[in-house]
Design an enzyme around this catalytic site. Structure first.
Site, PDB file in Angstrom:
ATOM      1  N   HIS A  58       0.870  -1.174   0.000  1.00 24.17           N
ATOM      2  CA  HIS A  58       0.000   0.000   0.000  1.00 24.17           C
ATOM      3  C   HIS A  58       0.914   1.233   0.000  1.00 24.17           C
ATOM      4  O   HIS A  58       2.031   1.168   0.516  1.00 24.17           O
ATOM      5  CB  HIS A  58      -0.838  -0.051   1.280  1.00 24.17           C
ATOM      6  CG  HIS A  58      -1.909   0.996   1.394  1.00 24.17           C
ATOM      7  ND1 HIS A  58      -1.644   2.298   1.720  1.00 24.17           N
ATOM      8  CD2 HIS A  58      -3.247   0.918   1.240  1.00 24.17           C
ATOM      9  CE1 HIS A  58      -2.783   2.979   1.761  1.00 24.17           C
ATOM     10  NE2 HIS A  58      -3.766   2.169   1.472  1.00 24.17           N
ATOM     11  N   GLN A  65      -4.668  -5.581   6.836  1.00 26.10           N
ATOM     12  CA  GLN A  65      -5.648  -6.517   6.267  1.00 26.10           C
ATOM     13  C   GLN A  65      -5.521  -7.900   6.891  1.00 26.10           C
ATOM     14  O   GLN A  65      -6.122  -8.861   6.402  1.00 26.10           O
ATOM     15  CB  GLN A  65      -5.459  -6.623   4.740  1.00 26.10           C
ATOM     16  CG  GLN A  65      -5.541  -5.315   4.000  1.00 26.10           C
ATOM     17  CD  GLN A  65      -6.949  -4.750   3.967  1.00 26.10           C
ATOM     18  OE1 GLN A  65      -7.934  -5.405   4.356  1.00 26.10           O
ATOM     19  NE2 GLN A  65      -7.078  -3.514   3.507  1.00 26.10           N
ATOM     20  N   CYS A  73      -4.670   2.500  -3.709  1.00 20.73           N
ATOM     21  CA  CYS A  73      -3.440   3.035  -3.112  1.00 20.73           C
ATOM     22  C   CYS A  73      -2.285   2.060  -3.249  1.00 20.73           C
ATOM     23  O   CYS A  73      -1.514   1.841  -2.302  1.00 20.73           O
ATOM     24  CB  CYS A  73      -3.647   3.400  -1.644  1.00 20.73           C
ATOM     25  SG  CYS A  73      -4.881   4.668  -1.397  1.00 20.73           S
ATOM     26  N   ASP A  80       3.048  -4.712   8.010  1.00 22.01           N
ATOM     27  CA  ASP A  80       1.792  -3.980   7.920  1.00 22.01           C
ATOM     28  C   ASP A  80       0.648  -4.995   8.051  1.00 22.01           C
ATOM     29  O   ASP A  80       0.410  -5.784   7.147  1.00 22.01           O
ATOM     30  CB  ASP A  80       1.743  -3.242   6.574  1.00 22.01           C
ATOM     31  CG  ASP A  80       0.364  -2.675   6.235  1.00 22.01           C
ATOM     32  OD1 ASP A  80      -0.584  -2.857   7.033  1.00 22.01           O
ATOM     33  OD2 ASP A  80       0.240  -2.050   5.164  1.00 22.01           O
TER      34      ASP A  80
END
Lengths: 162, 414
Positions: free
Chosen positions: B127, B206, B371, B203
């Site tokens: 992202h 999700q 993104c 990250d």
């Protein structure tokens, strides 16, 4: 609530399926500008062949459209290309202002100047009238105006730069 | 594998007031939880209750409500710590979102540790939040940004990992791709990174909402996730880091709360987690996040994962049967190696037009580049329509999506 038929008029789908003036022109000598919609990734390339008549007026003798995008941005670009071909730059300015007025965008909002702008010129928009329904879908107005903003950049660009 | 039981989707749906809304005379079919999930009543009520009964600033006053507010906030921090398997509550730093957490690490850790000759390794499926902070710092510090490429079926291409890792100080990558749904082999990459002497930042935006998470088991050093994708409110996210890593990092934002002492000639930083929490935090949002964690705990994350694997399998099967080659679904084809988000490409249509038609049927999907422009370039597309599944979705939502895609296909047919 406006329906899909307000947005996707048959003539829009026709321009989307069979885009007019699709392609490239050699640049230079053609003017060339790229436009992006950062929200959706759509991109449009406008090529303009600008020629000077005997009386000094500049006119667009040929136009080509590249890039890719949604039906509204592609149809708007296709219709725009048909509308400006063979027109003088002054006529193109009138058409652009009339189109943007239809999209509820006024000149002073575009260039940030506070000066009173002239009312939109009386120009027959023809096929472009079909895009009037886009105003009911505010998110899609940027799709419809992308080609026109890119057109303005192409007119202003110096074909021999860079 | 833990023993799981089926989610009772009908009773879950009853907990989400917004799901009874109608859009364009159709029932709301919400398939955009990967962008932001809906919130159950318990989250809304927890926030409402905080403002109505306990509202006061935290870590400040000695009066009853200030103590209550502080207790509510710190109890939410404990819930979050337990939810991701953090060894210490002090390692949970509240941030605005994952974007802020990644910027914090890039500025603080990156500012201290990166310079010419150094390198940070990211992947093509990141992202923008895990790309642009590194671009910004690379411009300032002169280090290199390297990229793990993707394979044709939407996995990371790790065949050249050891060479890519050579000389790298930090690997920062997504646990689950927000476009492809790919769940990356976190442990494998982490072990290789550590062997090469690099730190690992993951990250989890999700990932945390959808799978049981244990940061110790994953072996990673730094981790970020956000509340609004896991049934919580917007404006509250979290950075987790190993204590020794966070301790060594300089503060990011300066101000109140993050100091022990301030003098005319300088300041002393507060201890973790306060060192990275300058200013009044979004207290009600933190309370809401705590309630969201309770809700997910109550469902059981193993059950959530099992529900999504089964629903994703149904979606892949249904869409394949009904659309065949006219519908491309990006990312891995095996439900077990992906999350429940499907990036779709319907032949002859543009994602914006598809989402416009779906909206007429009450269906919410995301259309655009998500993104993730470097990934979109690698896939050779400008945009996709993304349908994402969560605990309140069931097979009827997938069927509604398929019906509406059929309508879009007919509408734009050449």
């Amino acid at each position: 609530m406006p329906g899909l038929e307000d947005l996707y008029r048959e003539i829009i789908l026709d321009h989307y399926r069979s885009p007019r003036n699709k392609g490239e022109l050699e640049s230079p000598p053609a003017h060339r500008a790229e436009g992006f919609n950062p929200l959706c990734g759509d991109e449009i390339v406008v090529y303009l062949q600008v020629e000077q008549g005997d009386d000094g007026t500049e006119m667009v003798s040929d136009v080509a459209i590249g890039g890719q995008g949604c039906s509204i941005s592609q149809a708007s670009a296709s219709m725009m290309s048909s509308a400006v071909k063979g027109k003088t730059l002054a006529e193109i300015d009138d058409i652009t202002r009339a189109f943007k007025a239809m999209m509820s965008i006024h000149e002073h909002e575009l260039d940030g100047s506070e000066t009173e702008s002239d009312p939109a010129p009386e120009v027959k928009l023809g096929d472009l009238e079909a895009l009037r329904g886009v105003v009911k879908f505010p998110v899609r107005i940027k799709c419809a105006t992308l080609a026109w903003n890119t057109l303005a950049q192409a007119v202003d660009s110096d074909p021999n730069a860079g | 594998m833990a023993v799981t039981h089926d989610l009772d989707v009908a009773s879950i749906r009853a907990d989400f007031p917004i799901l009874s809304r109608r859009i364009n005379n159709s029932r709301l079919v919400f398939l955009d939880s990967a962008a932001s999930s809906q919130k159950p009543k318990s989250v809304l009520e927890a926030m409402d209750h905080f403002y109505k009964f306990s509202n006061a600033n935290v870590h400040r006053g000695a009066y009853t409500m200030a103590t209550e507010a502080t207790d509510l906030m710190e109890s939410a921090r404990s819930k979050v710590a337990r939810f991701i398997g953090a060894p210490s509550t002090d390692e949970i730093i509240f941030t605005k979102n994952v974007t802020e957490a990644l910027n914090l690490v890039a500025r603080s850790w990156g500012g201290d540790n990166l310079g010419p000759g150094d390198a940070v390794l990211v992947t093509e499926m990141e992202h923008h939040a895990n790309i642009v902070p590194w671009h910004i710092m690379a411009d300032q510090k002169g280090f290199d940004l390297r990229w793990i490429p993707i394979t044709e079926n939407g996995h990371l291409d790790l065949s050249d990992l050891d060479r890519l890792l050579d000389g790298v100080s930090l690997v920062s990558f997504t646990a689950t791709s927000n476009v492809l749904g790919t769940i990356n082999p976190i442990r494998h990459i982490t072990d290789a990174a550590h062997a090469a002497g690099a730190l690992v930042m993951v990250d989890g935006a999700q990932y945390v909402p959808h799978l049981p998470t244990d940061v110790v088991e994953l072996g990673i050093d730094l981790f970020a996730f956000t509340g609004h994708k896991m049934l919580g409110p917007t404006g509250i996210g979290c950075l987790w880091g190993k204590s020794e890593v966070l301790e060594a990092m300089p503060p990011f934002l300066g101000g109140g709360e993050m100091i022990l002492d301030v003098r005319k000639d300088g300041f002393t930083t507060n201890t973790l987690p306060h060192k990275f929490e300058a200013g009044t935090p979004p207290i009600a949002e933190i309370v809401g996040l705590g309630a969201a964690v309770d809700y997910l705990d109550n469902l059981g994350m193993d059950n959530v994962r099992a529900h999504e694997v089964s629903l994703t399998a149904y979606a892949l099967r249904t869409l394949e049967e009904r659309f065949g080659d006219s519908l491309t679904i990006h990312g891995p084809s095996e439900p077990a190696s992906r999350g429940g988000l499907l990036s779709l490409d319907l032949a002859g249509t543009h994602p914006h037009d598809v989402s416009q038609v779906l909206d007429q049927h009450g269906i919410c999907v995301r259309a655009g580049h998500h993104c993730a422009k470097p990934l979109m370039r690698a896939l050779g597309v400008n945009a996709t329509s993304r349908a994402s599944l969560y605990v309140y979705n069931d097979e009827s939502d997938v069927d509604a999506l398929a019906d509406a895609l059929e309508a879009a296909k007919d509408f734009f047919a050449f």
